[in-house]
Design a protein around this motif. Structure first.
Motif, PDB file in Angstrom:
ATOM      1  N   CYS A 103      40.750  43.089  39.053  1.00 40.99           N
ATOM      2  CA  CYS A 103      40.751  44.505  38.675  1.00 40.99           C
ATOM      3  C   CYS A 103      40.413  45.401  39.867  1.00 40.99           C
ATOM      4  CB  CYS A 103      39.762  44.757  37.546  1.00 40.99           C
ATOM      5  SG  CYS A 103      40.267  44.103  35.946  1.00 40.99           S
ATOM      6  N   GLN A 104      39.444  44.977  40.667  1.00 42.24           N
ATOM      7  CA  GLN A 104      39.047  45.774  41.825  1.00 42.24           C
ATOM      8  C   GLN A 104      40.182  45.893  42.836  1.00 42.24           C
ATOM      9  OE1 GLN A 104      36.377  47.645  42.263  1.00 42.24           O
ATOM     10  NE2 GLN A 104      37.255  48.305  44.224  1.00 42.24           N
ATOM     11  N   LYS A 105      40.901  44.791  43.055  1.00 40.22           N
ATOM     12  CA  LYS A 105      42.009  44.823  43.997  1.00 40.22           C
ATOM     13  C   LYS A 105      43.166  45.676  43.469  1.00 40.22           C
ATOM     14  CE  LYS A 105      40.948  40.457  46.318  1.00 40.22           C
ATOM     15  NZ  LYS A 105      40.666  41.103  47.623  1.00 40.22           N
ATOM     16  N   ILE A 106      43.365  45.668  42.156  1.00 41.88           N
ATOM     17  CA  ILE A 106      44.385  46.536  41.558  1.00 41.88           C
ATOM     18  C   ILE A 106      44.027  48.003  41.795  1.00 41.88           C
ATOM     19  CG2 ILE A 106      45.378  47.317  39.361  1.00 41.88           C
ATOM     20  CD1 ILE A 106      45.081  44.395  38.374  1.00 41.88           C
ATOM     21  N   LYS A 107      42.755  48.339  41.609  1.00 45.16           N
ATOM     22  CA  LYS A 107      42.310  49.719  41.817  1.00 45.16           C
ATOM     23  C   LYS A 107      42.399  50.123  43.280  1.00 45.16           C
ATOM     24  CE  LYS A 107      39.155  49.916  37.867  1.00 45.16           C
ATOM     25  NZ  LYS A 107      37.728  50.030  37.449  1.00 45.16           N
ATOM     26  N   GLU A 108      42.117  49.187  44.175  1.00 42.25           N
ATOM     27  CA  GLU A 108      42.223  49.489  45.604  1.00 42.25           C
ATOM     28  C   GLU A 108      43.659  49.821  45.993  1.00 42.25           C
ATOM     29  OE1 GLU A 108      40.652  46.080  47.581  1.00 42.25           O
ATOM     30  OE2 GLU A 108      38.569  46.494  46.995  1.00 42.25           O
ATOM     31  N   TYR A 109      44.599  49.172  45.339  1.00 43.74           N
ATOM     32  CA  TYR A 109      46.017  49.360  45.671  1.00 43.74           C
ATOM     33  C   TYR A 109      46.611  50.574  44.958  1.00 43.74           C
ATOM     34  CZ  TYR A 109      50.780  48.029  46.957  1.00 43.74           C
ATOM     35  OH  TYR A 109      52.044  48.013  47.474  1.00 43.74           O
ATOM     36  N   TYR A 110      46.278  50.741  43.661  1.00 45.15           N
ATOM     37  CA  TYR A 110      46.915  51.789  42.856  1.00 45.15           C
ATOM     38  C   TYR A 110      46.019  52.992  42.580  1.00 45.15           C
ATOM     39  CZ  TYR A 110      50.630  48.432  41.969  1.00 45.15           C
ATOM     40  OH  TYR A 110      51.683  47.538  42.114  1.00 45.15           O
ATOM     41  N   GLY A 111      44.741  52.900  42.969  1.00 47.99           N
ATOM     42  CA  GLY A 111      43.837  54.025  42.765  1.00 47.99           C
ATOM     43  C   GLY A 111      42.884  53.790  41.601  1.00 47.99           C
ATOM     44  N   GLU A 112      41.744  54.427  41.684  1.00 46.27           N
ATOM     45  CA  GLU A 112      40.696  54.253  40.681  1.00 46.27           C
ATOM     46  C   GLU A 112      41.106  54.757  39.301  1.00 46.27           C
ATOM     47  OE1 GLU A 112      37.652  52.850  40.725  1.00 46.27           O
ATOM     48  OE2 GLU A 112      37.927  52.119  42.765  1.00 46.27           O
ATOM     49  N   ASP A 113      42.075  55.669  39.247  1.00 50.98           N
ATOM     50  CA  ASP A 113      42.454  56.274  37.963  1.00 50.98           C
ATOM     51  C   ASP A 113      43.490  55.456  37.188  1.00 50.98           C
ATOM     52  OD1 ASP A 113      40.746  58.389  38.428  1.00 50.98           O
ATOM     53  OD2 ASP A 113      42.288  59.601  39.421  1.00 50.98           O
ATOM     54  N   ILE A 114      43.887  54.315  37.732  1.00 54.77           N
ATOM     55  CA  ILE A 114      44.868  53.484  37.035  1.00 54.77           C
ATOM     56  C   ILE A 114      44.331  53.104  35.650  1.00 54.77           C
ATOM     57  CG2 ILE A 114      43.998  51.282  37.937  1.00 54.77           C
ATOM     58  CD1 ILE A 114      47.692  52.084  37.664  1.00 54.77           C
ATOM     59  N   GLN A 115      45.214  53.118  34.650  1.00 54.54           N
ATOM     60  CA  GLN A 115      44.803  52.720  33.301  1.00 54.54           C
ATOM     61  C   GLN A 115      44.797  51.197  33.230  1.00 54.54           C
ATOM     62  OE1 GLN A 115      47.233  54.267  30.108  1.00 54.54           O
ATOM     63  NE2 GLN A 115      45.684  53.825  28.564  1.00 54.54           N
ATOM     64  N   LEU A 116      43.613  50.641  33.104  1.00 59.68           N
ATOM     65  CA  LEU A 116      43.442  49.200  33.228  1.00 59.68           C
ATOM     66  C   LEU A 116      42.664  48.669  32.030  1.00 59.68           C
ATOM     67  CD1 LEU A 116      43.932  46.833  35.230  1.00 59.68           C
ATOM     68  CD2 LEU A 116      41.759  47.422  36.317  1.00 59.68           C
ATOM     69  N   PHE A 117      43.271  47.710  31.321  1.00 56.44           N
ATOM     70  CA  PHE A 117      42.603  47.040  30.207  1.00 56.44           C
ATOM     71  C   PHE A 117      42.144  45.662  30.674  1.00 56.44           C
ATOM     72  CE2 PHE A 117      45.763  49.328  27.189  1.00 56.44           C
ATOM     73  CZ  PHE A 117      45.004  50.482  27.237  1.00 56.44           C
ATOM     74  N   LYS A 118      40.845  45.410  30.607  1.00 54.67           N
ATOM     75  CA  LYS A 118      40.317  44.079  30.902  1.00 54.67           C
ATOM     76  C   LYS A 118      39.745  43.502  29.619  1.00 54.67           C
ATOM     77  CE  LYS A 118      36.268  42.974  32.537  1.00 54.67           C
ATOM     78  NZ  LYS A 118      35.033  42.835  33.345  1.00 54.67           N
ATOM     79  N   LYS A 119      40.199  42.303  29.243  1.00 58.32           N
ATOM     80  CA  LYS A 119      39.787  41.759  27.948  1.00 58.32           C
ATOM     81  C   LYS A 119      39.605  40.248  28.055  1.00 58.32           C
ATOM     82  CE  LYS A 119      39.325  42.423  23.380  1.00 58.32           C
ATOM     83  NZ  LYS A 119      39.198  41.071  22.889  1.00 58.32           N
ATOM     84  N   ARG A 120      38.593  39.756  27.370  1.00 54.03           N
ATOM     85  CA  ARG A 120      38.406  38.314  27.285  1.00 54.03           C
ATOM     86  C   ARG A 120      39.315  37.759  26.202  1.00 54.03           C
ATOM     87  NH1 ARG A 120      32.488  35.686  28.376  1.00 54.03           N
ATOM     88  NH2 ARG A 120      33.309  33.918  29.563  1.00 54.03           N
ATOM     89  N   MET A 121      39.945  36.637  26.470  1.00 45.68           N
ATOM     90  CA  MET A 121      40.927  36.063  25.553  1.00 45.68           C
ATOM     91  C   MET A 121      40.267  35.641  24.246  1.00 45.68           C
ATOM     92  SD  MET A 121      43.650  32.981  26.336  1.00 45.68           S
ATOM     93  CE  MET A 121      44.590  33.927  27.539  1.00 45.68           C
ATOM     94  N   THR A 122      40.899  35.975  23.139  1.00 44.96           N
ATOM     95  CA  THR A 122      40.360  35.649  21.829  1.00 44.96           C
ATOM     96  C   THR A 122      40.510  34.148  21.535  1.00 44.96           C
ATOM     97  OG1 THR A 122      42.479  36.413  20.942  1.00 44.96           O
ATOM     98  CG2 THR A 122      40.618  37.905  20.758  1.00 44.96           C
ATOM     99  N   PRO A 123      39.656  33.616  20.640  1.00 44.47           N
ATOM    100  CA  PRO A 123      39.646  32.172  20.388  1.00 44.47           C
ATOM    101  C   PRO A 123      40.980  31.598  19.918  1.00 44.47           C
ATOM    102  CG  PRO A 123      37.640  33.153  19.539  1.00 44.47           C
ATOM    103  CD  PRO A 123      38.518  34.291  19.979  1.00 44.47           C
ATOM    104  N   SER A 124      41.742  32.338  19.109  1.00 43.75           N
ATOM    105  CA  SER A 124      43.019  31.791  18.633  1.00 43.75           C
ATOM    106  C   SER A 124      43.970  31.532  19.796  1.00 43.75           C
ATOM    107  CB  SER A 124      43.665  32.738  17.612  1.00 43.75           C
ATOM    108  OG  SER A 124      44.001  33.979  18.197  1.00 43.75           O
ATOM    109  N   ASN A 125      43.913  32.388  20.814  1.00 43.73           N
ATOM    110  CA  ASN A 125      44.753  32.179  22.000  1.00 43.73           C
ATOM    111  C   ASN A 125      44.261  31.007  22.840  1.00 43.73           C
ATOM    112  OD1 ASN A 125      46.531  34.239  21.399  1.00 43.73           O
ATOM    113  ND2 ASN A 125      45.456  35.763  22.631  1.00 43.73           N
ATOM    114  N   VAL A 126      42.942  30.845  22.913  1.00 43.56           N
ATOM    115  CA  VAL A 126      42.379  29.688  23.627  1.00 43.56           C
ATOM    116  C   VAL A 126      42.832  28.399  22.948  1.00 43.56           C
ATOM    117  CG1 VAL A 126      40.247  28.510  24.296  1.00 43.56           C
ATOM    118  CG2 VAL A 126      40.395  30.996  24.459  1.00 43.56           C
ATOM    119  N   GLY A 127      42.926  28.438  21.618  1.00 44.13           N
ATOM    120  CA  GLY A 127      43.389  27.268  20.884  1.00 44.13           C
ATOM    121  C   GLY A 127      44.822  26.898  21.177  1.00 44.13           C
TER     122      GLY A 127
END
Length: 287
Positions: free
Chosen positions: A245-269
Motif C-alpha cells: 500500500c505504501q509503495k502504491i501511494k508513493e507512485y500514485y499519490g497519498e490521495d489514491i482510493q485504496l481498499f486494504k482488507k484481510r481475506m475472509t475465512p470462506s476465501n481462505v477455505g
C-alpha cells in the motif's frame, strides 16, 4: 425498488458497502469439521493465529433454504434484486442457482438478476463497488446487469502465494503446479482470467520480489488507475500489505482510493493462506 446484494467473499468493508446502500451476505466456512458463521465483528486476529498453527479451513455453500430466506421477503414485498457473486469457475453455486430458479418462477413479475463478477476476493469487491456506483446513481436492475459484463472485464486481480496446495485440493488449478509454490521460497503469481479462472502467470523468489511483481503489473497493465479504487487483500502477513500500500501511494499519490482488507475465512477455505493480492482497473483483462 431495486435491492443490491454482495457477499463476504467480496472482501468489501461493511462500512463501504453501507455507504452505497449495499447489503452483504455473510458466507459460512468450515473449521476442521465444524461449520462456522462469519459475522460483522468476526475476530480475524484470532482466526489467523489459529490458521497459522495449522487449523484446517474449508469453504461451505449456503443452503438453498438460506438463500430463499434472504431473498424471498424482498421479492414478496415488491422489490427487485441484484446479487453479485464470486466467479462460478471458482465457487460452487448450485444452491444459489436452484433458489434463484425457484424464486423467479414463483415471482415472475419481479426482476432478480445474478451477476458473475468473474472474480473473487478484493477483485469481486471492486466489481461489486463499480456496479454499486451504478445502483447509487439510480440505474435499475436490468441496467446494472447490462453494465456488469463490461465492468467485470475491467478489473484485473493478481495473487502472490506461498502455496498452491489448497487451490489444487479444491480443483481450482492443476496439481502439477503445486511444487511451484513450495521449492526455494518461490512465490507463484496467479491472475484471474477473462473466464473467471485462476491462471499461473509468473513466479518470483521471496516476499520482496512478489511485492515488486504486483506493483509491476499494476503499473504496466492498469488503465487510469488513479481514477478508480485499488484493492489490496492479505491473509497472514499484514506488514506485506502495508508495504504494498505504501509503495502504491508513493507512485500514485497519498490521495489514491485504496481498499486494504484481510481475506475472509470462506476465501481462505478456497484459496489457502499465505496470500497477498491486488486488484485494479484495466482497459480489459489480458489473461
Amino acid at each position: 425498488m431495486s435491492l443490491f446484494f454482495v457477499d463476504s467473499a467480496s472482501d468489501l468493508c461493511t462500512s463501504d458497502a453501507k455507504k452505497l446502500g449495499v447489503e452483504i451476505i455473510n458466507l459460512p466456512f468450515k473449521k476442521e469439521s465444524e461449520t462456522c458463521q462469519y459475522i460483522e465483528d468476526f475476530d480475524m486476529v484470532k482466526f489467523y493465529s489459529k490458521h497459522k498453527k495449522g487449523l484446517d479451513i474449508a469453504n461451505v455453500q449456503l443452503s438453498k433454504k438460506k438463500y430463499r430466506d434472504i431473498f424471498e421477503p424482498c421479492l414478496k414485498q415488491g422489490d427487485d434484486i441484484v446479487y453479485i457473486h464470486s466467479s462460478e469457475e471458482i465457487v460452487d453455486l448450485k444452491n444459489l442457482h436452484s433458489a434463484h430458479e425457484e424464486l423467479c418462477n414463483e415471482y415472475p413479475e419481479r426482476v432478480f438478476k445474478l451477476i458473475d463478477s468473474k472474480n473473487i476476493s478484493i477483485g469481486q469487491g471492486l466489481v461489486s463497488y463499480a456496479c454499486a456506483m451504478c445502483y447509487r446513481k439510480g440505474d435499475d436492475s436490468n441496467k446494472i446487469f447490462e453494465s456488469s459484463f463490461d465492468i467485470a472485464n475491467e478489473y484485473e486481480t493478481y495473487f502472490a502465494c506461498d502455496s498452491l496446495q489448497k487451490m489444487a485440493d479444491n480443483q481450482l488449478i492443476d496439481h502439477s503446479l503445486v511444487t511451484t509454490g513450495t521449492a526455494l521460497n518461490i512465490k507463484p503469481i496467479l491472475a484471474i482470467n477473462l473466464d473467471g479462472k485462476l491462471e499461473l502467470c509468473d513466479k518470483v523468489s521471496g516476499k520482496k520480489k512478489s511485492i515488486a511483481k504486483l506493483l509491476e503489473v499494476l503499473r504496466q497493465t492498469g488503465e487510469n488507475v488513479a481514477d478508480y479504487p485499488i484493492g489490496v487483500v492479505y491473509t497472514n502477513d499484514e506488514s506485506q500489505a502495508d508495504e504494498l500500500c505504501q509503495k502504491i501511494k508513493e507512485y500514485y499519490g497519498e490521495d489514491i482510493q485504496l481498499f486494504k482488507k484481510r481475506m475472509t475465512p470462506s476465501n481462505v477455505g478456497l484459496l489457502g493462506g499465505g496470500i497477498l493480492g491486488i486488484s485494479f482497473h484495466v482497459h480489459r483483462k489480458i489473461h
